[in-house]
Design a protein around this motif. Sequence first.
Motif: not given
Length: 122
Positions: A12-18
């Motif tokens: 994932v890219q920085a800043g997103v949620s998982l």
Amino acid sequence: QVQLVESGGGLVQAGVSLRLSCVASGRISNTYVMGWFRQAPGKERDFVAAISGYDGMTLYADSVKGRFTITRDNAKNTVFLLMNSLNPEATAVYYCAERRGVSETSQGYDMWGQGTQVTVSS
């Protein structure tokens, strides 16, 4: 013997949620604590969060407080780790773990899953 299976990792890219999930099978006790740990490349495995299966009380590592949330669904024998505002420092293999007991803790886990890779790109 309890078996733990993690899922939900990825790139994932920085800043997103998982959100990670961990399903437990073979459990016969209602007194258990589940935890999440992570191991970054070249580093030791670190505690992330824990939740009591008895009363739902939680415990977090200082590094993730306010950004990560651990929850459980007892009916589905599943524990979740919601990770918000991810940064590259969160890149690691995330492990689900379980131990007997009623109180949330970072110590004494004796059952472990195989882990799920989380990679955060900048």
